[in-house]
Design a protein around this motif. Structure first.
Motif, PDB file in Angstrom:
ATOM      1  N   GLN A  61       0.845  -1.197   0.000  1.00  0.00           N
ATOM      2  CA  GLN A  61       0.000   0.000   0.000  1.00  0.00           C
ATOM      3  C   GLN A  61       0.880   1.247   0.000  1.00  0.00           C
ATOM      4  N   VAL A  62       0.556   2.220  -0.851  1.00  0.00           N
ATOM      5  CA  VAL A  62       1.348   3.444  -0.950  1.00  0.00           C
ATOM      6  C   VAL A  62       1.231   4.248   0.339  1.00  0.00           C
ATOM      7  N   PHE A  63       2.342   4.800   0.792  1.00  0.00           N
ATOM      8  CA  PHE A  63       2.304   5.664   1.968  1.00  0.00           C
ATOM      9  C   PHE A  63       3.184   6.881   1.746  1.00  0.00           C
ATOM     10  N   GLU A  64       2.867   7.975   2.406  1.00  0.00           N
ATOM     11  CA  GLU A  64       3.600   9.230   2.279  1.00  0.00           C
ATOM     12  C   GLU A  64       4.767   9.258   3.262  1.00  0.00           C
ATOM     13  N   GLU A  65       5.832   9.937   2.877  1.00  0.00           N
ATOM     14  CA  GLU A  65       6.967  10.080   3.779  1.00  0.00           C
ATOM     15  C   GLU A  65       6.533  10.860   5.021  1.00  0.00           C
ATOM     16  N   GLY A  66       6.903  10.353   6.188  1.00  0.00           N
ATOM     17  CA  GLY A  66       6.534  11.016   7.442  1.00  0.00           C
ATOM     18  C   GLY A  66       5.207  10.543   8.003  1.00  0.00           C
ATOM     19  N   SER A  67       4.508   9.620   7.307  1.00  0.00           N
ATOM     20  CA  SER A  67       3.197   9.172   7.798  1.00  0.00           C
ATOM     21  C   SER A  67       3.326   8.091   8.878  1.00  0.00           C
ATOM     22  N   ALA A  68       4.526   7.494   9.003  1.00  0.00           N
ATOM     23  CA  ALA A  68       4.729   6.457  10.019  1.00  0.00           C
ATOM     24  C   ALA A  68       4.865   7.096  11.408  1.00  0.00           C
ATOM     25  N   ILE A  69       4.344   6.381  12.432  1.00  0.00           N
ATOM     26  CA  ILE A  69       4.435   6.886  13.816  1.00  0.00           C
ATOM     27  C   ILE A  69       5.177   5.850  14.657  1.00  0.00           C
ATOM     28  N   PRO A  70       5.856   6.268  15.730  1.00  0.00           N
ATOM     29  CA  PRO A  70       6.568   5.305  16.589  1.00  0.00           C
ATOM     30  C   PRO A  70       5.594   4.307  17.213  1.00  0.00           C
ATOM     31  N   ASN A  71       5.962   3.039  17.208  1.00  0.00           N
ATOM     32  CA  ASN A  71       5.144   1.982  17.821  1.00  0.00           C
ATOM     33  C   ASN A  71       5.765   1.667  19.188  1.00  0.00           C
ATOM     34  N   ARG A  72       5.357   2.445  20.183  1.00  0.00           N
ATOM     35  CA  ARG A  72       5.997   2.343  21.495  1.00  0.00           C
ATOM     36  C   ARG A  72       5.703   1.012  22.171  1.00  0.00           C
ATOM     37  N   ALA A  73       4.491   0.500  22.009  1.00  0.00           N
ATOM     38  CA  ALA A  73       4.145  -0.780  22.634  1.00  0.00           C
ATOM     39  C   ALA A  73       5.023  -1.896  22.080  1.00  0.00           C
ATOM     40  N   LEU A  74       5.192  -1.914  20.775  1.00  0.00           N
ATOM     41  CA  LEU A  74       6.036  -2.938  20.154  1.00  0.00           C
ATOM     42  C   LEU A  74       7.487  -2.756  20.577  1.00  0.00           C
ATOM     43  N   SER A  75       7.939  -1.503  20.688  1.00  0.00           N
ATOM     44  CA  SER A  75       9.312  -1.229  21.106  1.00  0.00           C
ATOM     45  C   SER A  75       9.561  -1.766  22.510  1.00  0.00           C
ATOM     46  N   SER A  76       8.600  -1.578  23.400  1.00  0.00           N
ATOM     47  CA  SER A  76       8.749  -2.075  24.772  1.00  0.00           C
ATOM     48  C   SER A  76       8.789  -3.592  24.797  1.00  0.00           C
ATOM     49  N   ALA A  77       7.936  -4.228  23.979  1.00  0.00           N
ATOM     50  CA  ALA A  77       7.908  -5.684  23.928  1.00  0.00           C
ATOM     51  C   ALA A  77       9.250  -6.236  23.442  1.00  0.00           C
ATOM     52  N   CYS A  78       9.849  -5.564  22.453  1.00  0.00           N
ATOM     53  CA  CYS A  78      11.150  -6.008  21.939  1.00  0.00           C
ATOM     54  C   CYS A  78      12.233  -5.872  22.998  1.00  0.00           C
ATOM     55  N   GLU A  79      12.197  -4.763  23.746  1.00  0.00           N
ATOM     56  CA  GLU A  79      13.188  -4.572  24.792  1.00  0.00           C
ATOM     57  C   GLU A  79      13.073  -5.650  25.861  1.00  0.00           C
ATOM     58  N   SER A  80      11.842  -5.977  26.245  1.00  0.00           N
ATOM     59  CA  SER A  80      11.632  -7.013  27.269  1.00  0.00           C
ATOM     60  C   SER A  80      12.105  -8.366  26.755  1.00  0.00           C
ATOM     61  N   PHE A  81      11.815  -8.654  25.494  1.00  0.00           N
ATOM     62  CA  PHE A  81      12.216  -9.921  24.898  1.00  0.00           C
ATOM     63  C   PHE A  81      13.739 -10.085  24.906  1.00  0.00           C
ATOM     64  N   LEU A  82      14.456  -8.995  24.571  1.00  0.00           N
ATOM     65  CA  LEU A  82      15.914  -9.060  24.474  1.00  0.00           C
ATOM     66  C   LEU A  82      16.583  -9.142  25.843  1.00  0.00           C
ATOM     67  N   LYS A  83      15.856  -8.730  26.917  1.00  0.00           N
ATOM     68  CA  LYS A  83      16.430  -8.782  28.262  1.00  0.00           C
ATOM     69  C   LYS A  83      16.399 -10.189  28.862  1.00  0.00           C
ATOM     70  N   GLN A  84      15.602 -11.082  28.258  1.00  0.00           N
ATOM     71  CA  GLN A  84      15.486 -12.438  28.811  1.00  0.00           C
ATOM     72  C   GLN A  84      16.830 -13.160  28.720  1.00  0.00           C
ATOM     73  N   LYS A  85      17.117 -13.963  29.715  1.00  0.00           N
ATOM     74  CA  LYS A  85      18.403 -14.657  29.801  1.00  0.00           C
ATOM     75  C   LYS A  85      18.625 -15.577  28.606  1.00  0.00           C
ATOM     76  N   ASN A  86      19.830 -15.420  28.002  1.00  0.00           N
ATOM     77  CA  ASN A  86      20.294 -16.261  26.884  1.00  0.00           C
ATOM     78  C   ASN A  86      19.487 -16.060  25.606  1.00  0.00           C
ATOM     79  N   TRP A  87      18.702 -14.967  25.506  1.00  0.00           N
ATOM     80  CA  TRP A  87      17.899 -14.795  24.294  1.00  0.00           C
ATOM     81  C   TRP A  87      18.611 -13.902  23.304  1.00  0.00           C
ATOM     82  N   GLY A  88      19.338 -12.908  23.676  1.00  0.00           N
ATOM     83  CA  GLY A  88      20.114 -12.078  22.728  1.00  0.00           C
ATOM     84  C   GLY A  88      19.298 -11.573  21.558  1.00  0.00           C
ATOM     85  N   ASN A  89      20.012 -11.091  20.582  1.00  0.00           N
ATOM     86  CA  ASN A  89      19.372 -10.559  19.367  1.00  0.00           C
ATOM     87  C   ASN A  89      18.892 -11.702  18.492  1.00  0.00           C
TER      88      ASN A  89
END
Length: 474
Positions: A61-89
């Motif tokens: 789907q076509v989108f305009e430059e600057g139309s994307a917004i930060p996905n803070r909920a997803l960002s937090s979930a990724c940070e929590s996932f990476l903090k788990q022991k032995n999970w790394g990137n």
């Protein structure tokens, strides 16, 4: 190390990892951004993708430059996932798989020019899909066609570079000939005109350096393009030898590289020395208090336009047949195969007159022509070809109109006088010995007009008649 990370993850974490994986880079989201279509990507991946394609990498789907917004909920979930022991990137799945569905790439989309998996079929429903086995030869054929084109261009570049190199040598030869003529003339007038001699030699040196430098720059540019083309061809050939799938995955990048918009080299107009400026009517230009030692010619010849079968005198005032074809550059100004030479100066206004000594030559053409007259192919000399001239051939004098008007001449003229009135649009021809009028042409001259001479292939020269010099001071 990264390849073993998935093996260390608990089985229940694998679906979560897939949910937190960027469809573009196949890594855990970094600074995720949400598009209006609800798909998320790493901010850097999204910016890089937008530079090449203004569509969502997943749903297109076509989108305009600057139309994307930060996905803070997803960002937090990724940070929590990476903090788990032995999970790394999280890392990319092994092998070549679809970034969206994580399935093997088994099909090739002809329209989008990229390999896809079976689950991508719905996203390419209107496109023609081929097997990897069928898509690879098609892409190789297209790249092979590019290689053939570039190889032809490479050959053309090499040939033109060779011609330009020969042009440099001829410029040096011209400079040498001009230097000899200049020195000979100044030797005769040396006592009074030493300073003028030095000035003119300097002018010749400067133009020689400028012309050679200009052509050498073109040679350098051509050689650079030759190397670039060679490198490009080698790159394409090397990439064509890769396995099918890597080739297809890199095909778009290769296709973007396989472009050539650089203009092919050519021998430019005006690349040779302006010999008329340096040695044409040289004595007249330094006459002032030496008029008894100089001659004035209203017209001097331009050697850069002379047919290879013509030989010009060093002072550019006479021309005759060359016993053998001269070795000269194929510059655009030169007549070949027609046996003509032009005057060094063209006219756009004013009145002009010059006399030509034709002697007892049995065949000749004299007159004027427009600057755009045909140079590189045979043509019938006529007013409708931009040439206003008269001729002698097989004992018949003719005005070179389309129907060939015969001129009545009672006494064979040894000199032909040409009078050109640019303002009135008239050129007339006269017997230079008896002053008898032969014929006149009228035309609205809309471009620069040059004297033209066709001496025929005879050993006796056609020469410009020297004019009288009068000095007037006030």
């Amino acid at each position: 190390m990264a390849d073993n990370m998935d093996d260390d993850l608990p089985q229940e974490a694998l679906p979560l990892q897939q949910d937190l994986t960027c469809p573009v880079c196949q890594g855990i989201f970094k600074d995720p951004s949400l598009l209006p279509c609800t798909h998320s990507f790493c901010r850097e991946c999204l910016e890089r993708s937008w530079q090449y394609n203004k569509k969502c990498p997943v749903c297109r789907q076509v989108f305009e430059e600057g139309s994307a917004i930060p996905n803070r909920a997803l960002s937090s979930a990724c940070e929590s996932f990476l903090k788990q022991k032995n999970w790394g990137n999280a890392t990319k799945p092994r092998g070549h798989v679809c970034h969206l569905h994580l399935k093997p790439l088994e099909l090739y989309c002809e329209k989008d020019e990229e390999p896809v998996c079976v689950d991508c079929v719905t996203l390419h429903s209107s496109h023609r899909l081929l097997s990897i086995k069928d898509g690879a030869p098609m892409c190789r054929n297209e790249l092979s066609f590019k290689v053939q084109i570039f190889e032809k261009k490479l050959d053309s570049f090499r040939k033109t570079s060779y011609k330009l190199s020969n042009t440099v040598e001829f410029i040096k030869y011209q400079a040498g000939q001009a230097e000899k003529q200049i020195k000979a003339e100044f030797e005769r007038l040396h006592a009074v005109l030493h300073a003028e001699e030095a000035r003119r030699l300097k002018a010749l040196e400067v133009e020689e350096e400028q012309k050679i430098s200009s052509v050498q720059d073109m040679i350098a540019s051509a050689e650079k393009d030759i190397k670039t083309l060679g490198d490009l061809i080698e790159t394409l050939k090397k990439e064509m030898g890769n396995e099918d799938l890597p080739l297809l995955m890199n095909f778009q990048n290769l296709k973007r590289k396989a472009q050539w918009v650089t203009t092919e080299p050519f021998v430019p107009d005006g690349c040779l020395l302006d010999m008329g400026q340096h040695v044409g009517a040289l004595a007249f230009n330094i006459w002032k208090n030496m008029k008894n030692n100089v001659q004035f010619h209203a017209v001097v010849l331009d050697p850069n336009t002379a047919s290879p079968w013509l030989s010009l005198s060093p002072d550019l005032t006479s021309v005759k047949e060359s016993p053998e074809r001269m070795t000269v550059p194929e510059n655009p100004e030169r007549f070949d195969p027609c046996v003509f030479v032009l005057g060094a100066e063209g006219y756009t206004a004013g009145k002009h007159r010059w006399d030509i000594n034709v002697g007892d030559n049995p065949k000749w053409i004299v007159g004027v022509c427009k600057s755009s007259v045909v140079r590189k192919k045979k043509f019938t000399v006529s007013t409708n070809r931009g040439v206003w001239a008269i001729s002698l051939s097989k004992g018949v004098y003719s005005a070179l109109t389309p129907e060939r008007t015969e001129l009545v001449v009672q006494q064979r003229p040894e000199k032909i006088r040409v009078k050109l009135n640019m303002d009135k649009g008239e050129v007339s021809f006269w017997d230079g010995g008896t002053a008898k009028h032969l014929v006149s042409f009228t035309h609205k001259f809309e471009e620069r007009i040059f004297p033209i001479f066709g001496p025929g292939l005879h050993s006796a020269p056609m020469s410009m008649v020297a004019g009288k010099i009068a000095v007037h001071t006030s």
